[in-house]
Design an enzyme around this catalytic site. Structure first.
Site, PDB file in Angstrom:
ATOM      1  N   LYS A  48       0.846  -1.204   0.000  1.00 50.34           N
ATOM      2  CA  LYS A  48       0.000   0.000   0.000  1.00 50.34           C
ATOM      3  C   LYS A  48       0.878   1.251   0.000  1.00 50.34           C
ATOM      4  O   LYS A  48       1.930   1.273   0.662  1.00 50.34           O
ATOM      5  CB  LYS A  48      -0.896  -0.046   1.245  1.00 50.34           C
ATOM      6  CG  LYS A  48      -1.978   1.024   1.285  1.00 50.34           C
ATOM      7  CD  LYS A  48      -2.896   0.820   2.494  1.00 50.34           C
ATOM      8  CE  LYS A  48      -4.001   1.854   2.573  1.00 50.34           C
ATOM      9  NZ  LYS A  48      -4.884   1.672   3.735  1.00 50.34           N
ATOM     10  N   SER A 123      -9.768   1.729   2.685  1.00 47.59           N
ATOM     11  CA  SER A 123      -8.895   2.423   1.782  1.00 47.59           C
ATOM     12  C   SER A 123      -7.855   1.561   1.070  1.00 47.59           C
ATOM     13  O   SER A 123      -7.272   2.019   0.088  1.00 47.59           O
ATOM     14  CB  SER A 123      -8.161   3.517   2.563  1.00 47.59           C
ATOM     15  OG  SER A 123      -7.343   2.945   3.568  1.00 47.59           O
ATOM     16  N   SER A 147     -10.018  -0.688   6.858  1.00 47.88           N
ATOM     17  CA  SER A 147      -9.438  -0.576   5.509  1.00 47.88           C
ATOM     18  C   SER A 147      -8.725  -1.795   4.966  1.00 47.88           C
ATOM     19  O   SER A 147      -8.356  -1.812   3.796  1.00 47.88           O
ATOM     20  CB  SER A 147      -8.480   0.604   5.455  1.00 47.88           C
ATOM     21  OG  SER A 147      -9.209   1.774   5.251  1.00 47.88           O
TER      22      SER A 147
HETATM   23  N1  GLN Z   1     -13.394   4.031   6.131  1.00 49.12           N
HETATM   24  C1  GLN Z   1     -12.732   4.412   7.331  1.00 49.12           C
HETATM   25  C2  GLN Z   1     -12.294   5.862   7.241  1.00 49.12           C
HETATM   26  O1  GLN Z   1     -12.528   6.438   6.248  1.00 49.12           O
HETATM   27  C3  GLN Z   1     -11.566   3.518   7.608  1.00 49.12           C
HETATM   28  C4  GLN Z   1     -10.365   3.834   6.826  1.00 49.12           C
HETATM   29  C5  GLN Z   1      -9.162   3.018   7.218  1.00 49.12           C
HETATM   30  O2  GLN Z   1      -9.281   1.988   7.880  1.00 49.12           O
HETATM   31  N2  GLN Z   1      -8.004   3.516   6.846  1.00 49.12           N
HETATM   32  O3  GLN Z   1     -11.729   6.409   8.115  1.00 49.12           O
END
Ligand code: GLN
Length: 446
Positions: A48, A123, A147
């Site tokens: 990532k 994400s 995410s």
């Molecule tokens: N969807 C969640 C957010 O927008 C989690 C994102 C994540 O785990 N990085 O914060």
């Protein structure tokens, strides 16, 4: 090829494997990779774009970090290298890991390989989508509020969010430091255990790292162990028909495999969402203050003074979702509102922990949905509040630092994957993997 098979290859076979995966990645049409690098010589792993690889660009999917080169390796990258694995490319992601769709990336959205009119989740959408389409054998993602688990679920692969402190955050671009964890996204449960064993362990460079030896999970994986597994009846009511069906299927499969199911209730997930979006944005606003045009990446042109340097760099460099969160985070931390929001949220965090602990008095593990629906159509991030609500099942786990694994359970009538998660007590990861393997075996998803 599975990671466990790749681990048995000799160096010329690995070279062929790298070439093969690189070819697939280059031909891929789903925008999962931001860049490729063929210079390494280990088993190829997709990383990532918020995990530092020395001398590579790292941008966290943001315009503000364009041109920034990582000066050192994240600890997880060092650990991959020691075990004969090496990065093959950078995976697309929501900007600074803020999002549930990968649509907020500076590089454009990643597409779901099961249906390219849909999002892969986020994400870590690039990581999950590539593993699902076969352009990566395994990947690393990060999970702040779901995410890893959520894109794994939307893409029909396995994603594991470790106990907070088990995997070093050194070299991970911080979103919300008390919630972030790096973890594996793989084709199946056994590969997830293997990759987790490689990256886990104490790291003196991360002050929140747990000073405890990691006992490898993969060598003693045992699908025949029997557990008491709690299901949260009121949770599932908020999920759609596909998810409810997957839930019933999994409960039946676990029972058939000899596990004991107990039924429990928990308080409304709306509290989790409010708590999470206060704490995560507060920490994000603080962490992102460092992107000022002086120290990292992009700097605005034609500026007259220092204030303009900050304002212009940040206005041009950050996307809308990131700006929204910086605003919200600074608001909840501001002097008149700190007690009412941030402090209150920290208290609710304790209540959430108490609730989970109560369930763990009777159960070894919890089975829960990951999302209320299958992967939505592209454009799902246009209504931020709706997007935040879709995190209802994943974020409590980060708020209290628990480990959870998401695995595919079935496909709906349109061929879209539905995943579920198993959640364990902190540091109780062996039972988690054993039960996940047992479930994977008895449902036969593939
Ligand atoms: N969807 C969640 C957010 O927008 C989690 C994102 C994540 O785990 N990085 O914060």
């Amino acid at each position: 090829m599975k990671l466990r098979d790749a681990l048995k290859l000799n160096s010329s076979e690995i070279e062929r494997l790298r070439a093969d995966i690189l070819q697939k990645a280059k031909e891929s049409k789903i925008n999962a990779y931001i860049s490729f690098d063929s210079s390494g010589d280990g088993i190829p792993i997709l990383i990532k774009d918020n995990i530092q690889i020395k001398d590579w660009n790292i941008t966290s999917g943001s315009n503000i970090l364009q041109g920034y080169t990582a000066p050192y390796n994240a600890t997880v990258i060092e650990k991959l290298n020691i075990s004969g694995l090496s990065p093959l490319g950078r995976a697309n992601m929501d900007e600074f890991a803020m999002g549930s769709t990968t649509e907020s990336s500076f590089y454009g959205a990643t597409l779901n390989p099961h249906d390219t009119s849909r999002v892969p989740g986020g994400s870590s959408g690039g990581s999950a989508a590539a593993v699902a389409e076969g352009s990566a054998i395994a990947a690393l993602g990060s999970d702040t509020g779901g995410s890893i688990r959520q894109p794994a679920s939307y893409c029909g692969v396995v994603g594991f969010k470790p106990t907070y402190g088990k995997v070093s955050r050194y070299g991970l671009g911080s979103y919300a430091s008390s919630l972030d964890q790096i973890g594996p996204i793989t084709q199946d449960v056994e590969d997830a255990a293997l990759l987790y064993d490689i990256i886990a362990g104490y790291d003196p460079k991360d002050s929140t790292s747990s000073n405890m030896e990691h006992t490898p999970i993969a060598p003693i994986l045992d699908r025949d162990q029997k557990y008491t597994i709690a299901v949260i009846d009121n949770y599932i009511n908020e999920a759609d028909e596909d998810v409810q069906k997957a839930y019933k299927l999994a409960i039946q499969a676990l029972q058939d495999a000899g596990h004991t199911i107990i039924h429990k209730e928990m308080s409304n997930t709306q509290y989790d969402i409010a708590t999470y979006y206060i704490i995560a944005t507060a920490e994000a606003a603080t962490n992102l203050a460092r992107y000022d045009g002086v120290r990292y990446g992009n700097r605005a042109k034609d500026i007259k003074n220092i204030e303009e340097l900050f304002v212009k760099t940040r206005s041009e460099g950050f996307g809308d979702e990131v700006k929204r969160r910086i605003l919200l985070g600074n608001f909840v931390l501001s002097s008149g509102y700190y007690d009412a929001y941030y402090l209150k949220a920290q208290k609710v965090r304790h209540l959430i922990r108490d609730e989970f602990n109560k369930i763990y008095e009777e159960a070894d593990l919890i089975l829960s949905p990951i999302t209320p629906t299958v992967a939505p159509k592209l454009g799902a991030s246009e209504d931020p509040l709706e997007m935040y609500k879709s995190d209802m099942y994943t974020i409590a786990i980060n708020l209290i630092g628990l480990p959870a694994i998401s695995l595919p359970v079935m496909k709906n009538a349109d061929g879209l994957p539905v995943g579920l998660q198993i959640i364990a007590k902190a540091f109780n990861e062996q039972p988690l993997f054993n039960a996940a393997l047992s479930l994977e075996n008895s449902i036969n998803y593939n």
